[in-house]
Design a protein around this motif. Structure first.
Motif, mmCIF file in Angstrom:
data_model
loop_
_atom_site.group_PDB
_atom_site.id
_atom_site.type_symbol
_atom_site.label_atom_id
_atom_site.label_comp_id
_atom_site.label_asym_id
_atom_site.label_seq_id
_atom_site.Cartn_x
_atom_site.Cartn_y
_atom_site.Cartn_z
ATOM 1 N N PHE A 1 -7.110 14.048 33.301
ATOM 2 C CA PHE A 1 -6.936 15.207 32.427
ATOM 3 C C PHE A 1 -6.661 14.814 30.979
ATOM 4 O O PHE A 1 -7.079 15.498 30.048
ATOM 5 C CB PHE A 1 -5.795 16.093 32.941
ATOM 6 C CG PHE A 1 -6.142 16.834 34.201
ATOM 7 C CD1 PHE A 1 -6.937 17.959 34.157
ATOM 8 C CD2 PHE A 1 -5.696 16.402 35.434
ATOM 9 C CE1 PHE A 1 -7.277 18.653 35.309
ATOM 10 C CE2 PHE A 1 -6.014 17.077 36.597
ATOM 11 C CZ PHE A 1 -6.813 18.208 36.538
ATOM 12 N N ILE A 2 -5.945 13.727 30.798
ATOM 13 C CA ILE A 2 -5.534 13.329 29.452
ATOM 14 C C ILE A 2 -6.744 12.972 28.581
ATOM 15 O O ILE A 2 -6.755 13.218 27.382
ATOM 16 C CB ILE A 2 -4.533 12.156 29.540
ATOM 17 C CG1 ILE A 2 -3.671 12.080 28.279
ATOM 18 C CG2 ILE A 2 -5.227 10.831 29.783
ATOM 19 C CD1 ILE A 2 -2.526 11.071 28.391
ATOM 20 N N VAL A 3 -7.772 12.394 29.198
ATOM 21 C CA VAL A 3 -8.967 11.994 28.449
ATOM 22 C C VAL A 3 -9.707 13.222 27.927
ATOM 23 O O VAL A 3 -10.213 13.228 26.800
ATOM 24 C CB VAL A 3 -9.892 11.129 29.318
ATOM 25 C CG1 VAL A 3 -11.196 10.816 28.588
ATOM 26 C CG2 VAL A 3 -9.193 9.826 29.689
ATOM 27 N N ASN A 4 -9.761 14.293 28.728
ATOM 28 C CA ASN A 4 -10.450 15.511 28.294
ATOM 29 C C ASN A 4 -9.826 16.077 27.015
ATOM 30 O O ASN A 4 -10.533 16.549 26.122
ATOM 31 C CB ASN A 4 -10.399 16.567 29.398
ATOM 32 C CG ASN A 4 -11.349 16.257 30.534
ATOM 33 O OD1 ASN A 4 -12.329 15.541 30.343
ATOM 34 N ND2 ASN A 4 -11.063 16.766 31.713
ATOM 35 N N VAL A 5 -8.488 16.042 26.938
ATOM 36 C CA VAL A 5 -7.807 16.569 25.761
ATOM 37 C C VAL A 5 -8.120 15.725 24.527
ATOM 38 O O VAL A 5 -8.236 16.229 23.411
ATOM 39 C CB VAL A 5 -6.283 16.614 26.006
ATOM 40 C CG1 VAL A 5 -5.548 17.107 24.770
ATOM 41 C CG2 VAL A 5 -5.959 17.526 27.190
ATOM 42 N N ALA A 6 -8.269 14.404 24.733
ATOM 43 C CA ALA A 6 -8.465 13.485 23.606
ATOM 44 C C ALA A 6 -9.924 13.341 23.176
ATOM 45 O O ALA A 6 -10.203 12.724 22.143
ATOM 46 C CB ALA A 6 -7.909 12.104 23.979
ATOM 47 N N ILE A 7 -10.857 13.898 23.935
ATOM 48 C CA ILE A 7 -12.281 13.687 23.676
ATOM 49 C C ILE A 7 -12.701 14.049 22.244
ATOM 50 O O ILE A 7 -13.421 13.269 21.600
ATOM 51 C CB ILE A 7 -13.130 14.463 24.710
ATOM 52 C CG1 ILE A 7 -13.272 13.629 25.987
ATOM 53 C CG2 ILE A 7 -14.514 14.788 24.179
ATOM 54 C CD1 ILE A 7 -14.081 12.357 25.811
ATOM 55 N N PRO A 8 -12.300 15.202 21.695
ATOM 56 C CA PRO A 8 -12.734 15.508 20.318
ATOM 57 C C PRO A 8 -12.289 14.452 19.309
ATOM 58 O O PRO A 8 -13.042 14.088 18.398
ATOM 59 C CB PRO A 8 -12.078 16.870 20.042
ATOM 60 C CG PRO A 8 -11.873 17.477 21.385
ATOM 61 C CD PRO A 8 -11.531 16.327 22.279
ATOM 62 N N THR A 9 -11.062 13.945 19.462
ATOM 63 C CA THR A 9 -10.552 12.922 18.549
ATOM 64 C C THR A 9 -11.301 11.608 18.720
ATOM 65 O O THR A 9 -11.614 10.912 17.742
ATOM 66 C CB THR A 9 -9.045 12.703 18.792
ATOM 67 O OG1 THR A 9 -8.384 13.958 18.758
ATOM 68 C CG2 THR A 9 -8.451 11.788 17.742
ATOM 69 N N ALA B 1 -14.378 11.250 19.732
ATOM 70 C CA ALA B 1 -15.712 11.431 19.156
ATOM 71 C C ALA B 1 -15.689 11.241 17.641
ATOM 72 O O ALA B 1 -16.575 10.605 17.060
ATOM 73 C CB ALA B 1 -16.246 12.819 19.509
ATOM 74 N N SER B 2 -14.654 11.774 17.008
ATOM 75 C CA SER B 2 -14.556 11.688 15.555
ATOM 76 C C SER B 2 -14.287 10.263 15.082
ATOM 77 O O SER B 2 -14.958 9.758 14.182
ATOM 78 C CB SER B 2 -13.446 12.621 15.063
ATOM 79 O OG SER B 2 -13.250 12.471 13.678
ATOM 80 N N GLU B 3 -13.318 9.599 15.707
ATOM 81 C CA GLU B 3 -12.929 8.266 15.233
ATOM 82 C C GLU B 3 -13.988 7.209 15.523
ATOM 83 O O GLU B 3 -14.234 6.324 14.696
ATOM 84 C CB GLU B 3 -11.599 7.852 15.856
ATOM 85 C CG GLU B 3 -11.094 6.515 15.321
ATOM 86 C CD GLU B 3 -9.667 6.231 15.713
ATOM 87 O OE1 GLU B 3 -9.338 5.053 15.937
ATOM 88 O OE2 GLU B 3 -8.874 7.190 15.802
ATOM 89 N N LEU B 4 -14.614 7.276 16.696
ATOM 90 C CA LEU B 4 -15.625 6.274 17.046
ATOM 91 C C LEU B 4 -17.010 6.658 16.555
ATOM 92 O O LEU B 4 -17.966 5.898 16.750
ATOM 93 C CB LEU B 4 -15.661 6.069 18.567
ATOM 94 C CG LEU B 4 -14.410 5.457 19.215
ATOM 95 C CD1 LEU B 4 -14.640 5.234 20.698
ATOM 96 C CD2 LEU B 4 -14.022 4.156 18.531
ATOM 97 N N GLN B 5 -17.117 7.843 15.942
ATOM 98 C CA GLN B 5 -18.413 8.353 15.485
ATOM 99 C C GLN B 5 -19.441 8.305 16.622
ATOM 100 O O GLN B 5 -20.572 7.878 16.447
ATOM 101 C CB GLN B 5 -18.901 7.554 14.269
ATOM 102 C CG GLN B 5 -17.999 7.688 13.052
ATOM 103 C CD GLN B 5 -18.517 6.953 11.832
ATOM 104 O OE1 GLN B 5 -19.268 5.984 11.953
ATOM 105 N NE2 GLN B 5 -18.136 7.419 10.649
ATOM 106 N N ALA B 6 -18.979 8.747 17.774
ATOM 107 C CA ALA B 6 -19.817 8.714 18.973
ATOM 108 C C ALA B 6 -20.701 9.957 19.024
ATOM 109 O O ALA B 6 -20.298 11.050 18.607
ATOM 110 C CB ALA B 6 -18.942 8.645 20.218
ATOM 111 N N SER B 7 -21.895 9.795 19.532
ATOM 112 C CA SER B 7 -22.814 10.921 19.692
ATOM 113 C C SER B 7 -22.347 11.793 20.850
ATOM 114 O O SER B 7 -21.513 11.392 21.667
ATOM 115 C CB SER B 7 -24.220 10.408 19.976
ATOM 116 O OG SER B 7 -24.264 9.759 21.242
ATOM 117 N N SER B 8 -22.905 12.997 20.938
ATOM 118 C CA SER B 8 -22.535 13.898 22.031
ATOM 119 C C SER B 8 -22.898 13.288 23.373
ATOM 120 O O SER B 8 -22.161 13.438 24.361
ATOM 121 C CB SER B 8 -23.221 15.252 21.851
ATOM 122 O OG SER B 8 -24.638 15.102 21.805
ATOM 123 N N ALA B 9 -24.029 12.582 23.444
ATOM 124 C CA ALA B 9 -24.426 11.930 24.695
ATOM 125 C C ALA B 9 -23.435 10.841 25.078
ATOM 126 O O ALA B 9 -23.084 10.687 26.260
ATOM 127 C CB ALA B 9 -25.829 11.337 24.553
#
Length: 464
Positions: free
Chosen positions: A33-41, A43-51
């Protein structure tokens, strides 16, 4: 095997063993569950694509689901303690790796390894409960297991929001993975000291060809489910999934061939002829089909439809998790008096919660947490009691195999639910609105839980 374990664990010490294995289950649940909450952050910090971000979640599920049966069987062969320790150590190390990742692909690789080590660790939890609590204490033990599941959900949502918001020591999202390291080390130390050692079963070895074939078959089934909406359900998706079905069928043929030669197949083939167990697995599938997908849809609806920040979103889920804990406590006592009927009651409460959710979103949003608590109470009545009921007919010597099949079914269902219900939610949200998308998802959740009720009733008849 059951006699060996019982001989080494007295009635008081086994509760300490229970505390150790459910602590590992708690760590696993928090991580989910903890990873789901952190996903937006992330994505932003690692500049990861949606895929890539989807892969961070999906690759973990794929690794876990495709290897959990193998992990369970390794416990049958080498002893639950040995495989449990290997799994916890691996999960701890790979959590550290996740926290140190510097790119999207690096985090995906670490999550793949983390899911694989979880597949070693988690089946030993249910197998240990099944082995040590075959008497009148079984309901209480599985009730504690259910309470821990609920606490893990609450802690995951809350801790994820807190760690990301506070940005402790400048670690940001990395803290959600680093938090597993000290807990893992404590569990390893306690398990080494307290858990009973079970000798390796002489003359047995892992069915490696079977493990490879099952891995390939499940990969073909689960992988397309998790990435299908990104490619708009292209024709090759169905071809790969059909190939997966064919490979799984070949796996069953291979397992029968191994058994006919006197070997030890990856799954206990006797379980396939256990009517109550197999019907129970169908119920497990439909219950978990509406599990992870529910949290995905609600998280997306709150953040995109209601614009609730991550920490507040975590707080909204807190009453649900606490209601889950209370229901898990009630579930054991009710199961002793009403048997598996408590599972059907829990499903009914979940459906009432879903109906209330639809009405609340339609006319008022202030009661969201309360309505989610109703759903959580129903889910708590079912979760722990379901695992106990489905595994109740499994031979102790095949506890790991049975627990692995249970875990595999649950994760395939989670993946299928995320793919199917998630795709429906996103499609309707894009075409109409987040509110209408939630209504459609709630209808699908209700149908899935109703199917679970049907198979639970079928299972009860088989058990009777």
């Amino acid at each position: 095997m059951h006699q060996i374990v019982s001989a080494h664990v007295d009635s008081s010490r086994r509760w300490w063993v229970l505390a150790i294995v459910v602590a590992a289950q708690f760590m696993f649940g928090v991580d989910a569950f903890i990873v789901n909450v952190a996903i937006p952050t992330i994505a932003s910090e690692l500049q990861a694509s949606s895929a890539q971000i989807e892969a961070v979640i999906a690759i973990y599920l794929i690794a876990y689901a495709t290897l959990v049966v193998t992990g369970g069987r390794l416990g049958d062969i080498y002893g639950t303690k040995n495989v449990f320790l290997a799994g916890v150590l691996g999960f701890t190390v790979t959590s550290l790796w996740c926290g140190l990742a510097q790119s999207g692909p690096g985090l995906i690789a670490a999550r793949l390894a983390q899911g694989a080590t979880a597949a070693l660790m988690v089946p030993q939890v249910l197998a240990t409960l099944h082995l040590l609590f075959a008497d009148g204490s079984r309901g209480r033990a599985f009730g504690i297991y259910g309470i821990v599941l609920g606490l893990a959900g609450a802690a995951g949502f809350l801790l994820g929001g807190v760690l990301v918001t506070l940005d402790l020591a400048g670690l940001g999202w990395r803290a959600v993975f680093f938090v597993n390291v000290p807990f893992g080390l404590v569990i390893i130390a306690a398990a080494s000291w307290i858990m009973p050692s079970v000798p390796r079963r002489a003359g047995t070895r892992l069915d490696v060809p079977g493990a490879i074939v099952l891995f390939a078959g499940l990969l073909c089934l689960i992988g397309p489910l998790l990435f299908s909406h990104d490619v708009h359900w292209a024709p090759w998706v169905w071809l790969v999934m059909a190939t997966g079905v064919a490979i799984v069928a070949a796996f069953l043929w291979l397992e029968r061939a191994v058994a006919s030669r006197g070997g030890m197949p990856l799954i206990d083939l006797a379980l396939l002829s256990d009517t109550a167990f197999m019907r129970g697995l169908y119920a497990v599938f439909f219950f978990f089909f509406a599990n992870l997908s529910f949290y995905l849809v609600m998280t997306m609806f709150m953040q995109r439809g209601l614009h609730i920040p991550p920490l507040q979103a975590g707080m909204v889920f807190l009453p649900l998790a606490l209601a889950f804990v209370i229901a898990s406590r009630h579930s054991g006592a009710r199961a002793r008096h009403r048997g598996t009927l408590v599972l059907i009651e829990g499903c009914a409460v979940q459906m009432i919660g879903l109906a209330s959710l639809v009405l609340m979103v339609a006319w008022a949003q202030t009661l969201l947490a309360l309505v989610l608590a109703i759903f959580g109470y129903g889910q708590g009545l079912v979760m722990a009691a379901l695992s106990s009921a489905v595994l109740s007919t499994v031979n102790p010597a095949s506890a790991g195999s049975g627990a692995g099949m249970y875990g595999m079914t649950a994760q395939i269902a989670n993946a299928a639910g995320v793919a199917a219900i998630g795709a429906a939610f996103f499609a309707i949200e894009a075409a109409y609105s987040a509110r209408l998308a939630l209504f459609a998802a709630a209808a699908l959740f209700t149908l899935s839980i109703a199917a679970c009720v049907a198979f639970l009733s079928w299972m009860r008849r088989a058990a009777a």
